[in-house]
Enzyme design. Structure first.
Site, mmCIF file in Angstrom:
data_model
loop_
_atom_site.group_PDB
_atom_site.id
_atom_site.type_symbol
_atom_site.label_atom_id
_atom_site.label_comp_id
_atom_site.label_asym_id
_atom_site.label_seq_id
_atom_site.Cartn_x
_atom_site.Cartn_y
_atom_site.Cartn_z
ATOM 1 N NE ARG A 258 -0.106 0.129 4.893
ATOM 2 C CZ ARG A 258 -0.576 0.458 6.051
ATOM 3 N NH1 ARG A 258 -1.723 1.075 6.127
ATOM 4 N NH2 ARG A 258 0.083 0.175 7.148
ATOM 5 C CG ASP B 10 -7.674 -1.528 2.845
ATOM 6 O OD1 ASP B 10 -6.454 -1.365 3.028
ATOM 7 O OD2 ASP B 10 -8.537 -1.088 3.632
ATOM 8 N NE ARG C 217 8.212 5.617 5.121
ATOM 9 C CZ ARG C 217 7.849 4.410 5.547
ATOM 10 N NH1 ARG C 217 7.255 4.245 6.719
ATOM 11 N NH2 ARG C 217 8.065 3.351 4.810
ATOM 12 C CG ASP D 226 8.754 -6.667 6.894
ATOM 13 O OD1 ASP D 226 9.005 -7.537 7.757
ATOM 14 O OD2 ASP D 226 7.671 -6.078 6.837
HETATM 15 P P1 AMP Z 1 3.723 -3.253 8.012
HETATM 16 O O1 AMP Z 1 3.245 -4.112 9.127
HETATM 17 O O2 AMP Z 1 2.959 -1.967 7.842
HETATM 18 O O3 AMP Z 1 5.185 -3.024 8.046
HETATM 19 O O4 AMP Z 1 3.394 -4.062 6.666
HETATM 20 C C1 AMP Z 1 3.795 -5.390 6.443
HETATM 21 C C2 AMP Z 1 3.415 -5.792 5.042
HETATM 22 O O5 AMP Z 1 2.006 -5.767 4.867
HETATM 23 C C3 AMP Z 1 3.978 -4.913 3.947
HETATM 24 O O6 AMP Z 1 4.213 -5.732 2.833
HETATM 25 C C4 AMP Z 1 2.846 -3.942 3.695
HETATM 26 O O7 AMP Z 1 2.910 -3.369 2.410
HETATM 27 C C5 AMP Z 1 1.642 -4.851 3.843
HETATM 28 N N1 AMP Z 1 0.423 -4.125 4.256
HETATM 29 C C6 AMP Z 1 0.138 -3.617 5.476
HETATM 30 N N2 AMP Z 1 -1.081 -3.057 5.485
HETATM 31 C C7 AMP Z 1 -1.591 -3.188 4.229
HETATM 32 C C8 AMP Z 1 -2.819 -2.814 3.594
HETATM 33 N N3 AMP Z 1 -3.786 -2.171 4.249
HETATM 34 N N4 AMP Z 1 -2.971 -3.136 2.287
HETATM 35 C C9 AMP Z 1 -2.022 -3.781 1.597
HETATM 36 N N5 AMP Z 1 -0.851 -4.157 2.146
HETATM 37 C C10 AMP Z 1 -0.622 -3.873 3.442
HETATM 38 MG MG MG Z 2 6.628 -2.393 7.066
#
Ligand code: AMP
Ligand code: MG
Length: 492
Positions: free
Chosen positions: A95, A127, A178, A259
């Site tokens: 996203r 989403d 960002r 990540d």
């Molecule tokens: P994060 O926990 O935000 O670091 O995200 C972990 C992974 O989930 C990454 O690949 C993000 O791009 C994906 N991700 C988190 N939230 C969403 C969302 N609402 N829609 C699509 N991908 C998401």
């Molecule tokens: Mg992340």
């Protein structure tokens, strides 16, 4: 994406050029009704952007990825990652988009990246969107971290999209713009390694070295003709320093997946993060961290574990013969603990107003005994260090009031005062204002309901963290008793 004019911004695309295998051309979803919620004018100016232009309708369309500047080439970045210890081979920007890179006069680059800009091919079940609250949380906490002198991605703006986001309830959506030294993550290297393409892995490492350590002269392994070993050592050092800095201010990242760990040594991806109030190494805020993997006190060992995953990814660059590469990587990783300990110990001496050259045999037990006292009496860390400066000036009462074990506090304070602490030096490193959880919640709730005043006031306090100001007393105070146990949510 439209062809309407974007502000006069020039962005480069060296990541997409150097590493096309990790860059997927993509575009943002159109925001139906962009409204500016917060703009970081000093950062905009630093980047050569005109704040007035960013506030204009075209500026807002640029900040949500709807109007792409000439020459820019937005991409979703591919990466892998260990999430809570389990490996996912294909995460990537689900996203988010990398819009491009600002290139400064000295050749250094900073990424401009959007979060909440719509689904990409990496979205899996998500989403692709983000709600106002979590994007403003990242804005507030990252800007507070920056003001505390802690390496971090920066927040340029949060723009409401006019689109609703389905979470537990319907929430207003937003995009965060960002800025970062780069978005290269440990997981970027894991992804490249997993392709089996050593040339790609080498190009990724070369890109990272050129971006973050060009002109550093290298030293050690770099001088010895071992650039990839020098690179790994540099990441180990940067992360050891970073996590030590988190620990000194009581920051809990909450989701230290590979990540979410940068190569640059900047803090990234503020999700279920929070600042600790009462000192307790077991502190966890994230509602999904059931085992306490990312508890405050575990952060240094988790960072070291993540760096071991980076070492594994880099093995083919350290030596063609894996049996020779492994001991090289292990030795370099062995640099993490001494580096962490040195940064932590120097930081604690500074917090206590003590000289840099204080005998470690004196400083070590003094710090350990203090942390035991703080933990046992559930003392609010931030209030304590600031109050302790009064004790250095002769009035121990403000700090003493925070303890139950008065005899323990008096005995410790007597030992410490013998060492001649410098109260003014303490005030320069111990913040008065941090983004306290109850204040963050209050500001995000109000902003979600359309009132941005509490957010503006909180930002004013936490972006001047060391400078005590009349009228801001409630921003220095711990949470009221009725705030209860704090939980943060990953459902961002
Ligand atoms: P994060 O926990 O935000 O670091 O995200 C972990 C992974 O989930 C990454 O690949 C993000 O791009 C994906 N991700 C988190 N939230 C969403 C969302 N609402 N829609 C699509 N991908 C998401
Ligand atoms: Mg992340």
């Amino acid at each position: 994406m439209s062809i309407a004019p974007a502000p006069s911004v020039t962005l480069d695309d060296s990541f997409a050029r150097d590493l096309p295998e990790l860059a997927l051309d993509w575009q943002a979803e159109t925001a139906p009704d962009p409204r500016l919620l917060v703009l970081n004018e000093p950062l905009a100016t630093e980047l050569g952007l005109d704040p007035a232009e960013l506030r204009s309708p075209d500026g807002l369309r640029f900040l949500v990825g709807d109007a792409v500047p000439a020459g820019a080439h937005p991409v979703a970045q591919a990466y892998a990652g260990h999430q809570f210890g389990g490996y996912t081979p294909r995460l990537g920007d689900g996203r988010a988009l990398l819009l491009g890179e600002f290139v400064a006069a000295d050749g250094s680059r900073r990424d401009l990246h959007l979060k909440g800009s719509g689904r990409t091919p990496f979205a899996r079940g998500g989403d692709g969107l983000a709600a106002v609250g979590p994007m403003l949380r990242e804005y507030v906490v990252s800007e507070a971290m920056h003001a505390l002198g802690i390496p971090t991605t920066r927040s340029l703006a949060v723009v409401g999209t006019g689109r609703h986001v389905h979470r537990e309830t319907l929430l207003p959506g937003a995009v965060l713009a960002r800025v970062a030294a780069s978005h290269l993550r440990v997981g970027s290297f894991q992804y490249a390694r997993a392709t089996g393409d050593v040339d790609l892995l080498r190009r990724l490492a070369d890109h990272a070295i050129a971006r973050h350590w060009a002109g550093s002269g290298g030293g050690g392994a770099a001088d010895a003709g071992l650039p990839y070993l020098a690179f790994f050592e540099a990441v180990v050092a940067a992360q050891a320093d970073l996590v030590a800095r988190w620990m000194l201010v009581g920051f809990v990242h909450g989701v230290m997946n590979t990540d979410n760990m940068t190569i640059s040594g900047e803090t990234i991806d503020y999700g279920p993060c929070a600042f600790m109030d009462a000192f307790d190494p077991a502190t966890v805020y994230s509602s999904i961290d059931h085992s306490g993997r990312y508890a405050y006190g575990n952060q240094p060992v988790v960072a070291e574990w993540n760096l071991a995953r980076l070492a594994e990814a880099l093995l083919p660059l350290l030596d063609e013969d894996q049996d020779k590469a492994i001991p090289v990587a292990v030795e370099a990783l062995g640099g993490f603990r001494p580096r962490y300990n040195a940064t932590w110990s120097a930081g604690m001496r500074a917090k206590l107003g003590l000289p840099e050259d204080l005998d470690p045999a004196v400083a070590g037990p003094l710090v350990d005994d203090l942390l035991s006292l703080l933990a046992r009496d559930h003392v609010d860390s931030t209030s304590f260090y600031r109050a302790l400066a009064s004790a250095a000036r002769g009035d121990a009462e403000p700090a003493r009031l925070l303890f139950l074990d008065l005899a323990g506090f008096d005995a410790w304070t007597a030992r410490w005062r013998e060492l001649g602490p410098d109260a003014d030096a303490m005030d320069r490193v111990n913040p008065v204002y941090i983004p306290r959880n109850h204040l963050v919640e209050e500001a995000l709730d109000a902003a979600t309901a359309g009132d941005l005043d509490p957010l503006d006031r909180l930002l004013d306090a936490v972006t001047g963290p060391y400078d005590e100001r009349p009228g801001l007393e409630r921003y220095a105070a711990p949470a009221p008793q009725d705030f209860g146990a704090y939980r943060t949510f990953c459902g961002t």
